[in-house]
Design a protein around this motif. Structure first.
Motif, PDB file in Angstrom:
ATOM      1  N   PRO A 102      -0.170  -2.445   9.399  1.00  0.00           N
ATOM      2  CA  PRO A 102      -0.740  -1.850   8.189  1.00  0.00           C
ATOM      3  C   PRO A 102      -2.198  -2.255   7.977  1.00  0.00           C
ATOM      4  O   PRO A 102      -2.612  -3.344   8.365  1.00  0.00           O
ATOM      5  CB  PRO A 102       0.136  -2.426   7.058  1.00  0.00           C
ATOM      6  CG  PRO A 102       0.631  -3.717   7.599  1.00  0.00           C
ATOM      7  CD  PRO A 102       0.752  -3.543   9.093  1.00  0.00           C
ATOM      8  N   PHE A 103      -2.933  -1.364   7.356  1.00  0.00           N
ATOM      9  CA  PHE A 103      -4.304  -1.638   6.919  1.00  0.00           C
ATOM     10  C   PHE A 103      -5.179  -2.210   8.041  1.00  0.00           C
ATOM     11  O   PHE A 103      -5.701  -3.318   7.928  1.00  0.00           O
ATOM     12  CB  PHE A 103      -4.304  -2.566   5.689  1.00  0.00           C
ATOM     13  CG  PHE A 103      -3.930  -1.833   4.425  1.00  0.00           C
ATOM     14  CD1 PHE A 103      -4.848  -1.040   3.752  1.00  0.00           C
ATOM     15  CD2 PHE A 103      -2.636  -1.915   3.917  1.00  0.00           C
ATOM     16  CE1 PHE A 103      -4.510  -0.345   2.597  1.00  0.00           C
ATOM     17  CE2 PHE A 103      -2.285  -1.222   2.761  1.00  0.00           C
ATOM     18  CZ  PHE A 103      -3.229  -0.443   2.097  1.00  0.00           C
ATOM     19  N   GLY A 119       0.832  -1.202   0.000  1.00  0.00           N
ATOM     20  CA  GLY A 119       0.000   0.000   0.000  1.00  0.00           C
ATOM     21  C   GLY A 119       0.862   1.245   0.000  1.00  0.00           C
ATOM     22  O   GLY A 119       2.055   1.198  -0.320  1.00  0.00           O
ATOM     23  N   GLU A 120       0.266   2.364   0.394  1.00  0.00           N
ATOM     24  CA  GLU A 120       0.991   3.633   0.334  1.00  0.00           C
ATOM     25  C   GLU A 120       1.739   3.913   1.644  1.00  0.00           C
ATOM     26  O   GLU A 120       2.953   3.749   1.718  1.00  0.00           O
ATOM     27  CB  GLU A 120       0.006   4.763   0.025  1.00  0.00           C
ATOM     28  CG  GLU A 120       0.667   6.135  -0.004  1.00  0.00           C
ATOM     29  CD  GLU A 120      -0.285   7.244  -0.428  1.00  0.00           C
ATOM     30  OE1 GLU A 120      -1.150   6.990  -1.281  1.00  0.00           O
ATOM     31  OE2 GLU A 120      -0.150   8.357   0.094  1.00  0.00           O
ATOM     32  N   ALA A 121       1.003   4.309   2.649  1.00  0.00           N
ATOM     33  CA  ALA A 121       1.621   4.702   3.914  1.00  0.00           C
ATOM     34  C   ALA A 121       0.597   4.524   5.022  1.00  0.00           C
ATOM     35  O   ALA A 121      -0.607   4.564   4.761  1.00  0.00           O
ATOM     36  CB  ALA A 121       2.049   6.171   3.838  1.00  0.00           C
ATOM     37  N   PRO A 122       1.057   4.347   6.259  1.00  0.00           N
ATOM     38  CA  PRO A 122       0.112   4.164   7.360  1.00  0.00           C
ATOM     39  C   PRO A 122      -0.753   5.405   7.569  1.00  0.00           C
ATOM     40  O   PRO A 122      -0.299   6.531   7.358  1.00  0.00           O
ATOM     41  CB  PRO A 122       1.017   3.957   8.579  1.00  0.00           C
ATOM     42  CG  PRO A 122       2.389   3.731   8.051  1.00  0.00           C
ATOM     43  CD  PRO A 122       2.453   4.307   6.691  1.00  0.00           C
ATOM     44  N   GLY A 123      -1.986   5.181   8.006  1.00  0.00           N
ATOM     45  CA  GLY A 123      -2.858   6.280   8.445  1.00  0.00           C
ATOM     46  C   GLY A 123      -2.879   6.330   9.961  1.00  0.00           C
ATOM     47  O   GLY A 123      -2.051   5.695  10.627  1.00  0.00           O
ATOM     48  N   SER A 164      -9.824   1.384   5.367  1.00  0.00           N
ATOM     49  CA  SER A 164      -9.283   0.781   4.134  1.00  0.00           C
ATOM     50  C   SER A 164      -8.922  -0.675   4.377  1.00  0.00           C
ATOM     51  O   SER A 164      -9.099  -1.530   3.503  1.00  0.00           O
ATOM     52  CB  SER A 164      -8.009   1.490   3.683  1.00  0.00           C
ATOM     53  OG  SER A 164      -8.240   2.810   3.441  1.00  0.00           O
ATOM     54  N   GLU A 171      -3.331   2.888  11.770  1.00  0.00           N
ATOM     55  CA  GLU A 171      -2.129   2.063  11.607  1.00  0.00           C
ATOM     56  C   GLU A 171      -1.009   2.593  12.506  1.00  0.00           C
ATOM     57  O   GLU A 171      -0.269   1.829  13.130  1.00  0.00           O
ATOM     58  CB  GLU A 171      -1.677   2.070  10.144  1.00  0.00           C
ATOM     59  CG  GLU A 171      -2.602   1.319   9.189  1.00  0.00           C
ATOM     60  CD  GLU A 171      -3.901   2.048   8.856  1.00  0.00           C
ATOM     61  OE1 GLU A 171      -3.961   3.289   9.054  1.00  0.00           O
ATOM     62  OE2 GLU A 171      -4.859   1.393   8.403  1.00  0.00           O
ATOM     63  N   HIS A 198      -6.408   1.576  -4.809  1.00  0.00           N
ATOM     64  CA  HIS A 198      -6.232   1.570  -3.352  1.00  0.00           C
ATOM     65  C   HIS A 198      -7.617   1.438  -2.706  1.00  0.00           C
ATOM     66  O   HIS A 198      -8.575   2.064  -3.174  1.00  0.00           O
ATOM     67  CB  HIS A 198      -5.573   2.883  -2.927  1.00  0.00           C
ATOM     68  CG  HIS A 198      -5.090   2.851  -1.516  1.00  0.00           C
ATOM     69  ND1 HIS A 198      -5.943   2.914  -0.433  1.00  0.00           N
ATOM     70  CD2 HIS A 198      -3.836   2.732  -1.003  1.00  0.00           C
ATOM     71  CE1 HIS A 198      -5.228   2.857   0.673  1.00  0.00           C
ATOM     72  NE2 HIS A 198      -3.951   2.739   0.368  1.00  0.00           N
ATOM     73  N   ASN A 224       3.690  -1.492   3.258  1.00  0.00           N
ATOM     74  CA  ASN A 224       3.510  -0.195   2.598  1.00  0.00           C
ATOM     75  C   ASN A 224       4.827   0.278   2.001  1.00  0.00           C
ATOM     76  O   ASN A 224       5.899  -0.212   2.369  1.00  0.00           O
ATOM     77  CB  ASN A 224       3.053   0.845   3.630  1.00  0.00           C
ATOM     78  CG  ASN A 224       1.596   0.698   3.999  1.00  0.00           C
ATOM     79  OD1 ASN A 224       0.722   0.681   3.136  1.00  0.00           O
ATOM     80  ND2 ASN A 224       1.326   0.580   5.288  1.00  0.00           N
TER      81      ASN A 224
HETATM   82  N1  URA Z   1      -3.490   3.089   3.567  1.00  0.00           N
HETATM   83  C1  URA Z   1      -2.310   2.543   3.194  1.00  0.00           C
HETATM   84  O1  URA Z   1      -1.844   2.754   2.082  1.00  0.00           O
HETATM   85  N2  URA Z   1      -1.690   1.777   4.061  1.00  0.00           N
HETATM   86  C2  URA Z   1      -2.152   1.506   5.262  1.00  0.00           C
HETATM   87  O2  URA Z   1      -1.506   0.776   5.994  1.00  0.00           O
HETATM   88  C3  URA Z   1      -3.388   2.066   5.637  1.00  0.00           C
HETATM   89  C4  URA Z   1      -4.033   2.866   4.773  1.00  0.00           C
END
Ligand code: URA
Length: 267
Positions: free
Chosen positions: A131-132, A118-122, A136, A125, A236, A158
Motif C-alpha cells: 500500500p501507498f 486508506g481507500e484502495a490500491p492504485g 500518495s 500498489e 487522503h 486499505n
Molecule cells: N491510495 C490509497 O488509498 N491506498 C493506496 O494504497 C494507494 C493510494
C-alpha cells in the motif's frame, strides 16, 4: 504501410494523448463479435455482477449476503496476520481480484500501535503488492516523517485489498466483501489508534455518510469487536496532492495524533 495500420496507430496515439497509460486487460476484446448466448435460467450467479451492484433493484440479494457471510466466516477463522493474508490470497468472491495483479495487504509495523487506513490500491500498489508506494505514498511518508515516524513505527493498510480498475471508487458490494477482513485486520493488529485517510476509509470504518471535510480533525471512536480505539479521520494524501491549501489542516490533524500518542506515552 496499410490504411488500417495508419488508422490503428492514429487511434493509439489519440488514446495516449487522452491520458491512457496502461492496458486494462491482458486479452483484447472484440467488440464487433456476436454477444455470447444468455446463461441458462437455472444458472444462478454466485455474486451480483458489478453492473448489478450499480443497479440495486437488480441485485441478487441472497447470493450477495451469502458471499458476505462467507467472507465474515473466513476472516473470523484467521488467528494471525499471516493467516488473514493467506485467506485473502485464496478469497475469490470479490470481483476485483480478477482484474488485479497483486493482493495489497499491508505495510509497516503491526506492533507500532498506530494504524493508517486508506481507500484502495492504485496502479503502483497493484504492481508492487504494497500500500501507498506511489505519489500518495511518498506524501504519506513525508507526513509520517513530520511526526517522527516511518514505516517501522506505523502500520498501513486499505479498506479494499485489490485495485479497482482505472482507480474508480469501490462499489458498495466490493466494500462489503472486504469489510469483514478489514475488521479482523484491526482486531488482530489491536492498534492504540486509527488514522483514516479520506472519505472511503471514514465511511467504512465509522459507518457514516458524513463527508471528510466535516469529519476531519475531530476524534471519533471505533467500538467494534470489543475494541474502543480513538480514531482520527483526515484528508487522503491524493486529495492533498491536488489541493495544496488543505495540507495545513492535514498537518494539524497529524499534530493532534502525535500529541495524543505522546500524552499516552507513545505506542
Ligand atoms: N491510495 C490509497 O488509498 N491506498 C493506496 O494504497 C494507494 C493510494
Amino acid at each position: 504501410m496499410t490504411d488500417d495500420h495508419d488508422l490503428a496507430l492514429a487511434m493509439l496515439r489519440w488514446q495516449v494523448e487522452m491520458g491512457a497509460d496502461e492496458a486494462v486487460g491482458d486479452t483484447p476484446v472484440n467488440r464487433l463479435a456476436a454477444p455470447p448466448p444468455p446463461p441458462p435460467k437455472s444458472a444462478e450467479p454466485r455474486l451480483a455482477t458489478p453492473q448489478a451492484a450499480r443497479a440495486p433493484q437488480a441485485l441478487a440479494l441472497e447470493p450477495v449476503q451469502e458471499s458476505v457471510s462467507t467472507a465474515r466466516r473466513i476472516a473470523q477463522g484467521c488467528n494471525s496476520l499471516d493467516e488473514l493474508r493467506e485467506a485473502l490470497l485464496r478469497f475469490d468472491l470479490c470481483p476485483l481480484r480478477a482484474t488485479a495483479t497483486n493482493l495489497v495487504f499491508a505495510d509497516g509495523n503491526p506492533d507500532s500501535g498506530l494504524m493508517f487506513i486508506g481507500e484502495a490500491p492504485g496502479a503502483d500498489e497493484d504492481r508492487q503488492g504494497l500500500p501507498f508506494v506511489g505519489a500518495s505514498g511518498k506524501l504519506l511518508d513525508r507526513m509520517l516523517a513530520a511526526i517522527g515516524r516511518d514505516r517501522t513505527s506505523a502500520y498501513i493498510t486499505n479498506t479494499i485489498f485489490w485495485r479497482p480498475p482505472g482507480n474508480r471508487t469501490p462499489t458498495p458490494l466490493e466494500s462489503e466483501l472486504c469489510v469483514p477482513f478489514l475488521e479482523r485486520h484491526i482486531e488482530l493488529v489491536r492498534p492504540k489508534m486509527l488514522v483514516l485517510l479520506g472519505k472511503q476509509a471514514a465511511t467504512v470504518v465509522l459507518e457514516t455518510a458524513d463527508g471528510i471535510t466535516r469529519l476531519r480533525g475531530k476524534w471519533k471512536s471505533y467500538t467494534r469487536s470489543g475494541l474502543d480505539l480513538p480514531v482520527m479521520p483526515t484528508y487522503h494524501p491524493a486529495y492533498l496532492l491536488r489541493n495544496a491549501p488543505a495540507k495545513r489542516e492535514a498537518w494539524r490533524d497529524f499534530l493532534e495524533v502525535k500529541s495524543r500518542l505522546d500524552s499516552t506515552n507513545g505506542v
